[in-house]
Design a protein around this motif. Sequence first.
Motif, mmCIF file in Angstrom:
data_model
loop_
_atom_site.group_PDB
_atom_site.id
_atom_site.type_symbol
_atom_site.label_atom_id
_atom_site.label_comp_id
_atom_site.label_asym_id
_atom_site.label_seq_id
_atom_site.Cartn_x
_atom_site.Cartn_y
_atom_site.Cartn_z
ATOM 1 N N UNK A 371 0.795 -1.225 0.000
ATOM 2 C CA UNK A 371 0.000 0.000 0.000
ATOM 3 C C UNK A 371 0.817 1.259 0.000
ATOM 4 N N UNK A 372 2.145 1.134 0.055
ATOM 5 C CA UNK A 372 2.987 2.314 -0.005
ATOM 6 C C UNK A 372 3.362 2.849 1.355
ATOM 7 N N UNK A 373 4.188 3.902 1.384
ATOM 8 C CA UNK A 373 4.698 4.433 2.652
ATOM 9 C C UNK A 373 3.609 4.987 3.560
ATOM 10 N N UNK A 374 2.541 5.534 3.021
ATOM 11 C CA UNK A 374 1.484 6.084 3.869
ATOM 12 C C UNK A 374 0.795 4.989 4.666
ATOM 13 N N UNK A 375 0.527 3.873 4.011
ATOM 14 C CA UNK A 375 -0.137 2.755 4.699
ATOM 15 C C UNK A 375 0.756 2.174 5.782
ATOM 16 N N UNK A 376 2.035 1.944 5.466
ATOM 17 C CA UNK A 376 2.924 1.359 6.469
ATOM 18 C C UNK A 376 3.162 2.318 7.631
ATOM 19 N N UNK A 377 3.229 3.623 7.349
ATOM 20 C CA UNK A 377 3.372 4.608 8.418
ATOM 21 C C UNK A 377 2.140 4.609 9.313
ATOM 22 N N UNK A 378 0.963 4.525 8.713
ATOM 23 C CA UNK A 378 -0.272 4.483 9.502
ATOM 24 C C UNK A 378 -0.323 3.252 10.384
ATOM 25 N N UNK A 379 0.092 2.108 9.850
ATOM 26 C CA UNK A 379 0.092 0.866 10.634
ATOM 27 C C UNK A 379 1.087 0.967 11.790
ATOM 28 N N UNK A 380 2.280 1.498 11.518
ATOM 29 C CA UNK A 380 3.299 1.594 12.553
ATOM 30 C C UNK A 380 2.854 2.481 13.705
ATOM 31 N N UNK A 381 2.295 3.649 13.403
ATOM 32 C CA UNK A 381 1.870 4.550 14.474
ATOM 33 C C UNK A 381 0.662 3.990 15.217
ATOM 34 N N UNK A 382 -0.252 3.337 14.494
ATOM 35 C CA UNK A 382 -1.407 2.714 15.142
ATOM 36 C C UNK A 382 -0.981 1.664 16.150
ATOM 37 N N UNK A 383 -0.119 0.754 15.708
ATOM 38 C CA UNK A 383 0.272 -0.371 16.559
ATOM 39 C C UNK A 383 1.041 0.120 17.785
ATOM 40 N N UNK A 384 1.989 1.019 17.591
ATOM 41 C CA UNK A 384 2.795 1.488 18.718
ATOM 42 C C UNK A 384 1.969 2.329 19.690
ATOM 43 N N UNK A 385 1.043 3.142 19.187
ATOM 44 C CA UNK A 385 0.173 3.900 20.086
ATOM 45 C C UNK A 385 -0.723 2.969 20.885
ATOM 46 N N UNK A 386 -1.194 1.899 20.243
ATOM 47 C CA UNK A 386 -2.039 0.929 20.949
ATOM 48 C C UNK A 386 -1.262 0.206 22.038
ATOM 49 N N UNK A 387 -0.042 -0.220 21.722
ATOM 50 C CA UNK A 387 0.751 -0.983 22.688
ATOM 51 C C UNK A 387 1.193 -0.132 23.870
ATOM 52 N N UNK A 388 1.582 1.100 23.606
ATOM 53 C CA UNK A 388 2.044 1.954 24.701
ATOM 54 C C UNK A 388 0.891 2.640 25.424
ATOM 55 N N UNK A 389 -0.309 2.627 24.845
ATOM 56 C CA UNK A 389 -1.430 3.349 25.442
ATOM 57 C C UNK A 389 -1.238 4.839 25.400
ATOM 58 N N UNK A 390 -0.398 5.311 24.479
ATOM 59 C CA UNK A 390 -0.067 6.728 24.403
ATOM 60 C C UNK A 390 0.109 7.122 22.945
ATOM 61 N N UNK A 391 -0.715 8.060 22.473
ATOM 62 C CA UNK A 391 -0.578 8.536 21.098
ATOM 63 C C UNK A 391 0.760 9.239 20.904
ATOM 64 N N UNK A 392 1.137 10.082 21.856
ATOM 65 C CA UNK A 392 2.396 10.820 21.715
ATOM 66 C C UNK A 392 3.605 9.902 21.851
#
Length: 483
Positions: A371-392
């Motif tokens: 899906x390109x860099x935008x899709x992979x960037x969205x997945x990376x930030x989603x997963x890490x924000x979910x795991x840490x419980x912190x968007x920032x």
Amino acid sequence: MGLLGILLGLALLVWLAFRGWSVLLLAPMAALVAALFAREPLLAHWTQTFMVSGAAFFAQFFPLFLLGAVFGKLMEDSGSITAIANFMISKLGQKHAVLAVVLAGAFVTYGGVSLFVAFFVLAPMGQELFRTAAIPRRLMPAAIVLGTSTFTMSALPGTPSIQNAIPMPFFGTTPFAAPGLGVIASLIMMVFGMWWLGRREASARKQGEGFGQGDLLSPQDVAKRETLRERATTAHEFDPTEIVHGTQADAPSTLAAALPLLTVVAVNLAMSLFILPALDTSYLNQPQWGNTSLARVGGVWAVVTALACAIAVALALNFHRLTGLRATLDAGANAAVLPAVSVASLVGFGAVVAALPAFAGVRDAVLNIGGGPLTSLAVATNVLAALTGSASGGLTIALDALGPTYMARAAAIGMDPALLHRVAVIGSGTLDTLPHNGAVVTLLAVCGTKHGESYGDIVMVGIVGAVLGLIAVIVLGTMFGSF
């Protein structure tokens, strides 16, 4: 063994953080566990990787935490947030109770007030409106989330949220990155959320369901709950224990209440688009200023200046009414420290993980998502924000590890970094709204509801609506670029 250590360290961090353990202890411990399994030098990773990365985050973003918390406390103690809430009630009334709560939350958070500060004003307002309009209490948290934690946090151009500021040094962008796409995403989140809440309200009325039972949790009760506090300070930028300090004045006029918020927006816009670009900042590339550039610091400067001007306006308008001014300012300053250090600790953990040899495989797997860099960037930030419980925290970890790679890929295909900025911010504000998120736990407690009653509606307005907005930005950005 290296990958096993990363997974084990992350599991310990997530499991214990959700049980109220301080991330100040958990983050270095989890980082050292990961380094131990990778047979890397432990002390060097703690002092030279973890601490250096965490300190860099703190040095870069603490001014935003500090001024944002002080401004939020000033707006609360001056009665300005209450004045805006009362204005929404008078104009919209019980016939549009849900919309009144959403708009009040959106206005104050887009104007720079921390959502934790807004919670304690919006919850009593929502209780009175919902009771009068016979709308179930269980819908209150979702209405507050829609107004405070969705489009004004991640999508609306110029929002002074810490999440919107984090990508700016990585991508050389401003708070107004990809404004057209941000507005479209905001409209999708708002319209979908209001549609869902309207549907739920209509269903409740059809079944004859009234307001229901439950009691609001007072700020004093929240301050006593240390487990709640640890979750909350990791999730957002205001320590809820400080909400009880200071003396609240009677509400000012609506105009006096709104002017500081409008100041944030106006000064942020002027600094980002006109004032800073017109200045000679060539001196920034000298060693004494860190060999940096306006592209890396200008976005933070714009938001810091906007918040400082708004604080000055709030003080000028309410100085004679703030009888406990010193206590208010002290509480705001104190409220910024623990959240900033907590997120910095998460960033330090991410830096250690990114430095381990086994992380190369994780990085390649993320970058090769279709899906390109935008899709992979969205997945990376989603997963890490979910795991840490912190968007920032999740956003910073993702950009620390992958930001330069995404910039290189964007340059290779001619993609505007502003598009990366907007996708990263919206992506961090979706799956962070999981049941364990500190903001969610705090809001449910404040509203006197439970996960079983209200969380399903929070998912729809806070996750589903945000994901729809994110998908729209990715599709439109891929087709037309940044606008």
